[in-house]
Write a protein that holds these residues in place. Structure first.
Motif, PDB file in Angstrom:
ATOM      1  N   SER A  15       9.034 -15.568  14.031  1.00  0.00           N
ATOM      2  CA  SER A  15       7.727 -14.925  14.058  1.00  0.00           C
ATOM      3  C   SER A  15       6.819 -15.480  12.966  1.00  0.00           C
ATOM      4  N   SER A  16       5.513 -15.445  13.213  1.00  0.00           N
ATOM      5  CA  SER A  16       4.565 -15.861  12.182  1.00  0.00           C
ATOM      6  C   SER A  16       4.275 -14.711  11.215  1.00  0.00           C
ATOM      7  N   ASN A  17       4.681 -13.494  11.564  1.00  0.00           N
ATOM      8  CA  ASN A  17       4.546 -12.342  10.682  1.00  0.00           C
ATOM      9  C   ASN A  17       5.865 -12.178   9.940  1.00  0.00           C
ATOM     10  N   CYS A  18       5.926 -12.715   8.735  1.00  0.00           N
ATOM     11  CA  CYS A  18       7.191 -12.768   8.010  1.00  0.00           C
ATOM     12  C   CYS A  18       7.148 -11.966   6.720  1.00  0.00           C
ATOM     13  N   VAL A  19       8.308 -11.479   6.341  1.00  0.00           N
ATOM     14  CA  VAL A  19       8.484 -10.821   5.055  1.00  0.00           C
ATOM     15  C   VAL A  19       9.287 -11.768   4.177  1.00  0.00           C
ATOM     16  N   TYR A  20       8.829 -11.940   2.947  1.00  0.00           N
ATOM     17  CA  TYR A  20       9.508 -12.806   1.990  1.00  0.00           C
ATOM     18  C   TYR A  20       9.968 -11.991   0.796  1.00  0.00           C
ATOM     19  N   VAL A  21      11.073 -12.410   0.184  1.00  0.00           N
ATOM     20  CA  VAL A  21      11.622 -11.723  -0.981  1.00  0.00           C
ATOM     21  C   VAL A  21      11.982 -12.751  -2.049  1.00  0.00           C
ATOM     22  N   GLY A  27      15.751  -9.028 -12.912  1.00  0.00           N
ATOM     23  CA  GLY A  27      16.259  -8.159 -11.856  1.00  0.00           C
ATOM     24  C   GLY A  27      15.189  -7.552 -10.977  1.00  0.00           C
ATOM     25  N   ALA A  28      13.922  -7.852 -11.250  1.00  0.00           N
ATOM     26  CA  ALA A  28      12.851  -7.333 -10.401  1.00  0.00           C
ATOM     27  C   ALA A  28      12.907  -8.003  -9.040  1.00  0.00           C
ATOM     28  N   VAL A  29      12.608  -7.240  -8.007  1.00  0.00           N
ATOM     29  CA  VAL A  29      12.570  -7.754  -6.643  1.00  0.00           C
ATOM     30  C   VAL A  29      11.113  -7.754  -6.204  1.00  0.00           C
ATOM     31  N   HIS A  30      10.635  -8.904  -5.738  1.00  0.00           N
ATOM     32  CA  HIS A  30       9.261  -9.053  -5.275  1.00  0.00           C
ATOM     33  C   HIS A  30       9.280  -9.224  -3.768  1.00  0.00           C
ATOM     34  N   LEU A  31       8.398  -8.513  -3.088  1.00  0.00           N
ATOM     35  CA  LEU A  31       8.275  -8.591  -1.630  1.00  0.00           C
ATOM     36  C   LEU A  31       6.836  -8.941  -1.284  1.00  0.00           C
ATOM     37  N   ARG A  32       6.656  -9.747  -0.251  1.00  0.00           N
ATOM     38  CA  ARG A  32       5.306 -10.069   0.223  1.00  0.00           C
ATOM     39  C   ARG A  32       5.352 -10.346   1.717  1.00  0.00           C
ATOM     40  N   GLU A  33       4.192 -10.270   2.340  1.00  0.00           N
ATOM     41  CA  GLU A  33       4.054 -10.592   3.761  1.00  0.00           C
ATOM     42  C   GLU A  33       3.350 -11.931   3.887  1.00  0.00           C
ATOM     43  N   SER A  34       3.649 -12.644   4.961  1.00  0.00           N
ATOM     44  CA  SER A  34       3.062 -13.965   5.151  1.00  0.00           C
ATOM     45  C   SER A  34       1.541 -13.908   5.306  1.00  0.00           C
ATOM     46  N   ASP A  35       1.013 -12.816   5.855  1.00  0.00           N
ATOM     47  CA  ASP A  35      -0.437 -12.732   6.051  1.00  0.00           C
ATOM     48  C   ASP A  35      -1.194 -12.292   4.795  1.00  0.00           C
ATOM     49  N   PRO A  37      -0.074 -13.329   1.151  1.00  0.00           N
ATOM     50  CA  PRO A  37       0.861 -13.839   0.142  1.00  0.00           C
ATOM     51  C   PRO A  37       0.464 -13.572  -1.305  1.00  0.00           C
ATOM     52  N   ASP A  38      -0.801 -13.249  -1.551  1.00  0.00           N
ATOM     53  CA  ASP A  38      -1.228 -12.964  -2.924  1.00  0.00           C
ATOM     54  C   ASP A  38      -0.931 -11.540  -3.352  1.00  0.00           C
ATOM     55  N   ARG A  39      -0.556 -10.698  -2.423  1.00  0.00           N
ATOM     56  CA  ARG A  39      -0.191  -9.309  -2.731  1.00  0.00           C
ATOM     57  C   ARG A  39       1.321  -9.188  -2.743  1.00  0.00           C
ATOM     58  N   THR A  40       1.863  -8.611  -3.789  1.00  0.00           N
ATOM     59  CA  THR A  40       3.313  -8.417  -3.844  1.00  0.00           C
ATOM     60  C   THR A  40       3.647  -6.988  -4.225  1.00  0.00           C
TER      61      THR A  40
END
Length: 62
Positions: A15-21, A27-35, A37-40
């Protein structure tokens, strides 16, 4: 801050709608969406684990 090593979620598939980690040495975990990417979203492994367990415990949507 060093460059983050972002990994695409396996649930995103092709999918082009992806979640990245990504994680940091602290130990911090950062999550962002492909649409957006500047927001985490920054959380901890424990809190992310709680969220995943809670979501898996939900009954499937009708």
């Amino acid at each position: 801050m060093p460059a983050m090593n972002w990994q695409k979620s396996t649930y995103s598939g092709d999918s082009s709608n992806c979640v990245y980690v990504a994680t940091t040495p602290t130990g911090a975990v950062h999550l962002r969406e492909s649409d957006a990417p500047d927001r985490t979203l920054i959380t901890t492994r424990a809190r992310l684990g709680e969220l995943i367990r809670a979501l898996k415990a939900q009954p499937p949507a009708p």
